[in-house]
Every structure is written in structure tokens, then in C-alpha cells.
Design an enzyme around this catalytic site. Structure first.
Site, mmCIF file in Angstrom:
data_model
loop_
_atom_site.group_PDB
_atom_site.id
_atom_site.type_symbol
_atom_site.label_atom_id
_atom_site.label_comp_id
_atom_site.label_asym_id
_atom_site.label_seq_id
_atom_site.Cartn_x
_atom_site.Cartn_y
_atom_site.Cartn_z
ATOM 1 N N GLN A 1 -6.692 -4.256 9.765
ATOM 2 C CA GLN A 1 -5.520 -4.002 10.601
ATOM 3 C C GLN A 1 -5.721 -2.819 11.538
ATOM 4 O OE1 GLN A 1 -1.473 -4.780 8.777
ATOM 5 N NE2 GLN A 1 -2.637 -4.548 6.893
ATOM 6 N N ASP B 1 -2.028 7.816 4.140
ATOM 7 C CA ASP B 1 -1.617 6.430 4.388
ATOM 8 C C ASP B 1 -2.231 5.947 5.699
ATOM 9 O OD1 ASP B 1 -0.329 4.044 3.962
ATOM 10 O OD2 ASP B 1 1.672 4.759 4.490
ATOM 11 N N GLU B 2 -2.367 4.644 5.860
ATOM 12 C CA GLU B 2 -2.908 4.040 7.094
ATOM 13 C C GLU B 2 -4.224 4.702 7.495
ATOM 14 O OE1 GLU B 2 -1.654 1.429 8.266
ATOM 15 O OE2 GLU B 2 0.515 1.387 7.956
ATOM 16 N N ARG C 1 2.330 -10.996 9.902
ATOM 17 C CA ARG C 1 3.726 -10.520 9.914
ATOM 18 C C ARG C 1 4.650 -11.583 9.308
ATOM 19 N NH1 ARG C 1 2.649 -6.228 9.344
ATOM 20 N NH2 ARG C 1 0.547 -7.082 9.241
ATOM 21 N N LYS D 1 0.813 -1.217 0.000
ATOM 22 C CA LYS D 1 0.000 0.000 0.000
ATOM 23 C C LYS D 1 0.849 1.271 0.000
ATOM 24 C CE LYS D 1 -0.755 -0.124 5.003
ATOM 25 N NZ LYS D 1 0.282 0.884 5.246
ATOM 26 N N THR D 2 1.915 1.292 0.810
ATOM 27 C CA THR D 2 2.756 2.497 0.850
ATOM 28 C C THR D 2 3.509 2.661 -0.474
ATOM 29 O OG1 THR D 2 3.024 2.199 3.240
ATOM 30 C CG2 THR D 2 4.539 3.709 2.159
#
Length: 701
Positions: A245, A214-215, A597, A33-34
Site C-alpha cells: 500500500q 504506524d504506516e 477499499r 494493523k492500527t
């Protein structure tokens, strides 16, 4: 094809090139995504000709802003430097430095951190003559932050309602008096500025015609409204996030903002990024299965081009927390032998107090490790404080006294302590030194020290007369240390960590080599010192096993994840029956974040029984999240429930005073019952034995 698009998959490319209004990207874990967001910035500048000065990119950490700049530097010339890349708070500071005077503040305002806030709260409580026992300063500060963050007021049913309302009002007045903002004010005042002064908002709408966030799942409602107002004119807003998340609800973050975005920008484009570049499909299969049980989410199905093997995911039930640590560290050793580095592996847990057994086992096996985002168990200040207090029960240890004489606050500064210490040069008795200092100290300070002295002496006398666990609790309560932690510190993990010391004492009590409470305390001190010493020797080694809470590693990745203590009461945290649907779903997201993770292997563990914070628990229930993933756990849990009911029925057949017979020890009398075990005094000199209460082993005579 543009070189900026060359290494992107079709969905990422679609997100990068879309330039017709608002766009909402649901980006699953490990889907880049980033990377997509930074490539979009580069595409706007290089291919669309957008001036970098018109672009605002919002992130949540300073680390993320640095990483974004570094990525843009690799793709663009110096033009990337004109892009505004900022955290929310830093952006708001920039706005308020220019326009704070419109809100009747000076532009050179101060920003109050946690310590500044606490100082102001203490001043207010003192001025209002509010007893710190009724409302500890740290608790008051926490409540102020809570109500400011969630923009709510105390319930009318709260016995402290009027007190808290008045406190918040006074606190805000004090900040105004000091020309200061706290962190929540930075957001609130920026939104207020935009709402009250349209010309200011318009300046920022014109300046930042392209906004990227972002996020996005970690925004709160104030942050969302700031972004929404800035984007209303040109509607060139790009937000990327993953509702699966969102694990910071306790901080006020709200994944529901992704739904608000769809309501407020009805012409939005929705894109799903579902191709995962981190994990094997075997790991994603259990991740997808777990998170699919959440009702309130955007439906996504992550996939990977790496199929993986069934053996990439291993579920292991162990007997207790000791076996769990032995199993986990045994895995680490085996993986190391197979070619993995220690730094490829993370042992994760829901709460920091669970780290101790893994640390102990790592040290015993000479495995270098680090605690991510925190201190090793034995290096934590609260552990050192508690040990210092306990040392004073054995002797007049001056170093221990030096550590705790003003914890909690007793009005003793360094100068006062030096006066007392001067007496210790002649006579090592701390009690005598305090008595001799009477004429040198203010009466209130002397009385505080006198109370400390009397409490220490009282529990020295009780050391071999009380159960060690009872003494531990009563002593640290009476000297004021538990109240000190509650008052000074907001993190309840610190209290849990101190209580975990009690678990060590329980283990030492169970060992037959320690015959007295004095010996058990010495054993505790040895454990702490040896663990800390070993840690310090191994610091600096780069190839280190990572031990961490789940929340601390969000955004990181590891080749191997060992997720531990997946049990009801720990993960999910708290009594399952007491959790709301929203709380339970957030806990499920925490588990999902932990599993995603992992790149290559995931090991999941749960115990049958666990000693934690000095309390033993039998018949642990595997987490309902394991039941979400594994049908075998669901079936086993039904059988375990039936077994637990039978054990309870068997136990209830026995009472203290019953005469019983055992096939090996003969006849005896039940003198006490604890959980499912009875202490039974057998005749014929066989002594007292601890026996499981079941007709299988005992017959009532």
C-alpha cells in the site's frame, strides 16, 4: 487470557505480546494493523507494567493520532494520556523547541507553510532579476522541495543547474535569516541534532524506550533514520505497515525502509497479518492476483472468513466515457433499490479530471454526491476563472471582469479596480473603461490592462473564424491564464481540469443543436451554472455517493467500490513503455489500494474510446493490470491488437484527394482525414459526411 487480547486473532496476539526487541509487522489491507498497534500499547502498560511516559507512538496524520487516543481511552484509565502519540512533524517540533539553539536557531522559530515558502522564493527571484517565465516561482519552490525531500542535487545536464543550486542555497539562507524552518527542515534539523549532539539523542532514547510506528511503508529516509537512532539503545521498536500500500513515492516515501529495518535490526521478529476483516474472499482473490505481479514486495496472501460470490467482482467494458458514467450511476441506482445507502458506494478514478461525467450523470439522476478531499468539478477556482475569461468573449460581463482582472497578476488591486469600475457605471464597455482610466493608473498597470483588453477584443473577432478548440487554447494562453496556473499552482490536475472544459465544448460541437461557437459557449456556461446550482441544493445531505481519486481514500472502506477508467495511460498513469519497474509497481499498488477499499462488491470498468481534456482517443487498451487479473482481457487484448493493426492498414490505403464510392451516398472526394475517419464531399447535393476509412465502407475509384 488478558482482556486486551480477547478479541484479537492469534497473529495479532503474537504481535501484541512479543517483548524481546525489534518487531516488524507486515499487515495487509484490512487486517487490523492500527488495532494491533493500539492493543500493544495497552498491553505494555497493563500487563508489562511499562510507564506510559516511556512510550512513543508515531502516526502520519492528526486524524490518526485522535483515533489512536480514542481507542486507548476505551481500554485504559487516564494513564493513556501520558503516552506520547504524535505525527513525525509534531514530534520534531517538540524536539526543536527545546534544542534549536544548539543549531544556532532561536527556540521561538517560525514554521513556514507553502505560502510562506512561495513568498520567499518570489523575493529571491526578484532580487536576482530572474525572469518568472524562465523559472516560475511555483516551479522553483517545487524544485527546492523536491531536492530537499530526496536529498539530491540537480543533474549537471540540467540547463538550470547553477541557477537551482544557487537558489536552494539562497533559500536556506533566507530561512535562517527569518529564524524559520519549512516542513522538511523539521525532519532534517532533528536528525542533524541527534547526529551532532549525542547527549540530546540519549535523553530521547531514555525517555522513549518503547517506540511504535504506524504506516511504516510511508516513512521517508530521514524519518527512518530518526526512528532508528532513537531505538538503537533499547531496540524496543515496533513498526507496522504494508509495502503493498505504498503509493506516495512522489512525496519521498520509501517502502524500502522495511528492508532497511531488517538490515539495521538483524534480531527482528517478523509477523504477517493476513486475515482480512474488510473484504470477501472473492475480492481478495483478485487483489492477491493483481499484487502478486509486483516483484519487489514481501509475499503475503490475504484471506477472509467471508467467502463471497464470484458475482462480487464484475468487469465491464463500455463504449466511451459517457457510457461509463451512465453504467456507474445506473449501478448506484440499482444498489440503492437493493437496500444500500448512497454513502456505502464509492466511484473511484486515478485523476480528479475524470470526475466530470460522473457528476453530470449523478445530477441528471438526482443522486446526492460529494467529492472527497476536493471540490466538485464546476466549483473549482480554475474552472470559474476559465469560464469568466470565456464569458468576456461574448459580452462585457462585469462580474467576470471582476473575477479575472488580476489573474494572472497585473498589479491591479481593489482600489485600482474600483477606479475602473466607476467608469462602468456610466458606460458598460470594459474596453472604454480601461481606456478612460489611463491618467489614473501607473503606466505599467495600464499597459497590462491594455494588453488584456486587446487580447479579449482580438478573440471576440476570431470567435466564429477559428475552430472552438483552437480558439480555447490560444485565448487562454494569450491572456496568460495557462502560464498563471503553471506559475502559481503546483498541481497539474488544475490545468487538466481547465482542459476538461474543452471536452464539454467538443461534445457541444458534436451536438447538432448548436450552430455557432457563440451558442456552444453559452451551452458551456449553462452546463456549469446548472451543475453548480444543483450541487448547492443537495449539499448537506448525509447519505451521499462518494466520488474520489484513489489516493484520497487510502485508509477508508466502502461496501461497494466502482473503479473506473482502468486503461493504459490512466491506470497505470503515463505511457507504460516509459515507466520504470518501480513506477509501474507503484501504479499497480494504487490499483490494489482501490480494490481493497471494497467490503462486498467491486465493479471494474474500462472504455473502448475516451474523450479527455478535449482530445479524442480511439481503440483504448485495457490496463495491463486487468490483464494481470483476468485471462480473458489478456486474450482479448491480443485480438484487439490484431484488429488495431488491420484498422491502421486499412486507413493507410486512403489519402486526401482520393475519389471514393459509398454504397449509400455514391461518389465523393476525401477532403480531410482525422484519426480513422475521413471527411468526404459527396456529389449530388449530399454534402460532406464523416465516414470510417475502411474498404468495408469505401471503394477507391
Amino acid at each position: 487470557m488478558s482482556k486486551i487480547l480477547a478479541n484479537l486473532n492469534p497473529k495479532q496476539q503474537e504481535a501484541v505480546i512479543y517483548n524481546e526487541g525489534p518487531i516488524l509487522v507486515f499487515a495487509g489491507a484490512g487486517t487490523g494493523k492500527t488495532r494491533t498497534l493500539t492493543h500493544r500499547i495497552a498491553y505494555l502498560i497493563e500487563e508489562e507494567g511499562i510507564s506510559p511516559e516511556h512510550i512513543l507512538a508515531i502516526t502520519f496524520t492528526n486524524k490518526a493520532t485522535r483515533e489512536m487516543r480514542e481507542r486507548l481511552e476505551q481500554m485504559l484509565d487516564d494513564s493513556y494520556k501520558k503516552v506520547t502519540i504524535s505525527t513525525f512533524h509534531a514530534f520534531c517540533v517538540q524536539v526543536l523547541r527545546r534544542y534549536a539553539q544548539l543549531l544556532d536557531y532561536q527556540n521561538n522559530f517560525r514554521i513556514f507553510d507553502d505560502n510562506d515558502q512561495l513568498r520567499i522564493v518570489r523575493e529571491i527571484l526578484k532580487e536576482k532579476n530572474i525572469n518568472k517565465i524562465i523559472l516560475p516561482p511555483a516551479s522553483a519552490k517545487k524544485q527546492i522541495n523536491y531536492y530537499k525531500t530526496f536529498h539530491t542535487k540537480p543533474s549537471m545536464d540540467d540547463i538550470n543547474h547553477d541557477l537551482i543550486v544557487d537558489l536552494i542555497k539562497t533559500y536556506n539562507k533566507q530561512l535562517k535569516f527569518y529564524n524559520a524552518f519549512d516542513f522538511q527542515d523539521l525532519l532534517d534539523k532533528t536528525l542533524e541534532l541527534f547526529q551532532k549532539y549525542p547527549h540530546v539523542l540519549e535523553q530521547y532514547q531514555e525517555r522513549y524506550q518503547y517506540i511504535l510506528v504506524d504506516e511504516f511503508q510511508d516513512t521517508d529516509i530521514i524519518q527512518y533514520n530518526i526512528i532508528k537512532m532513537m531505538a538503537e539503545k533499547y531496540k524496543n521498536i515496533f513498526v507496522v505497515g504494508d509495502d503493498d500500500q505504498s503509493i506516495y513515492g512522489f512525496r519521498g516515501t520509501n517502502y524500502e525502509n522495511m528492508n532497511l529495518f531488517q538490515r539495521d535490526f538483524p534480531d527482528f521478529k517478523k509477523i504477517h497479518l493476513e486475515q482480512n476483516y474488510r473484504s470477501s474472499q472473492a475480492i481478495l482473490d483478485i487483489s492477491n492476483k493483481l499484487i502478486s505481479h509486483n516483484e519487489y514486495r514481501e509475499e503475503k496472501e490475504l484471506f477472509s472468513e467471508r467467502e463471497g460470490k464470484k458475482s462480487d467482482v464484475i468487469l465491464r467494458q463500455v463504449d466511451d466515457e459517457k457510457d461509463e458514467a451512465t453504467y456507474a450511476i445506473g449501478l448506484v441506482k440499482r444498489l440503492k433499490d437493493e437496500g444500500y445507502n448512497y454513502s456505502d458506494i464509492a466511484i473511484l478514478y486515478r485523476n480528479s479530471s475524470l470526475s466530470r461525467n460522473f457528476e453530470t450523470e449523478a445530477i441528471a439522476n438526482s443522486i446526492p454526491y460529494k467529492i472527497y478531499g476536493g471540490y466538485s468539478f464546476t466549483e473549482r477556482a480554475e474552472i470559474k476563472d476559465a469560464v469568466a475569461y470565456l464569458r468576456l468573449l461574448l459580452d462585457d460581463d462585469q462580474l467576470s471582469f471582476e473575477r479575472i482582472y488580476n489573474r494572472p497578476l497585473r498589479g491591479v488591486g481593489k482600489v485600482t479596480y474600483d477606479k475602473i469600475a466607476a467608469f462602468l457605471d456610466e458606460d458598460p464597455s470594459i474596453a472604454n473603461a480601461i481606456d478612460k482610466s489611463k491618467d489614473l493608473l501607473r503606466i505599467d498597470i495600464f499597459e497590462n490592462l491594455l494588453k488584456l483588453k486587446d487580447t479579449v477584443l482580438k478573440y471576440r473577432d476570431l470567435l466564429e473564424k477559428q475552430d472552438i478548440q483552437v480558439l480555447f487554447n490560444n485565448y487562454l494562453t494569450e491572456v496568460g491564464y495557462f502560464e498563471y496556473l503553471t506559475e502559481k499552482l503546483e498541481d497539474e490536475d488544475k490545468i487538466q481540469n481547465v482542459l476538461e472544459l474543452k471536452s464539454i465544448l467538443v461534445e457541444l460541437e458534436e451536438d447538432q443543436i448548436f450552430n455557432s461557437n457563440r451558442e456552444r459557449l453559452v451551452g458551456l456556461f449553462d452546463y456549469v451554472v446548472l451543475t453548480e446550482s444543483k450541487n448547492k441544493k443537495e449539499q448537506g445531505e448525509k447519505d451521499e455517493l462518494l466520488l474520489s481519486t484513489i489516493h484520497s481514500v487510502k485508509g477508508l472502506e466502502f461496501k461497494v467500490v466502482i473503479l473506473t477508467a482502468i486503461e493504459n495511460g490512466i491506470l497505470p498513469y503515463g505511457y507504460v513503455s516509459n515507466l520504470t519497474i518501480q513506477e509501474l509497481e507503484e501504479e499497480r499498488r494504487v490499483a490494489y489500494v482501490a480494490i481493497t477499499r471494497a467490503k462486498e462488491k467491486v465493479y471494474l470498468t474500462h472504455t473502448q474510446r475516451r474523450l479527455s481534456m478535449g482530445r479524442g482517443r480511439m481503440n483504448i487498451i485495457p490496463s495491463i493490470f486487468l490483464q494481470d487479473i483476468f485471462d480473458s482481457v489478456k486474450e482479448a487484448n491480443i485480438l484487439n491488437r490484431e484488429k488495431r493493426n488491420q484498422i491502421r492498414e486499412d486507413r493507410d490505403k486512403f489519402n486526401v484527394g482520393d475519389k471514393v464510392s459509398h454504397k449509400t451516398f455514391g461518389t465523393g472526394i476525401i477532403v480531410s482525414i482525422n484519426a480513422n475517419y475521413g471527411q468526404i464531399a459527396f456529389s449530388g447535393g449530399k454534402g460532406i459526411k464523416k465516414i470510417f476509412l475502411s474498404p468495408k465502407f469505401l471503394t477507391i475509384i
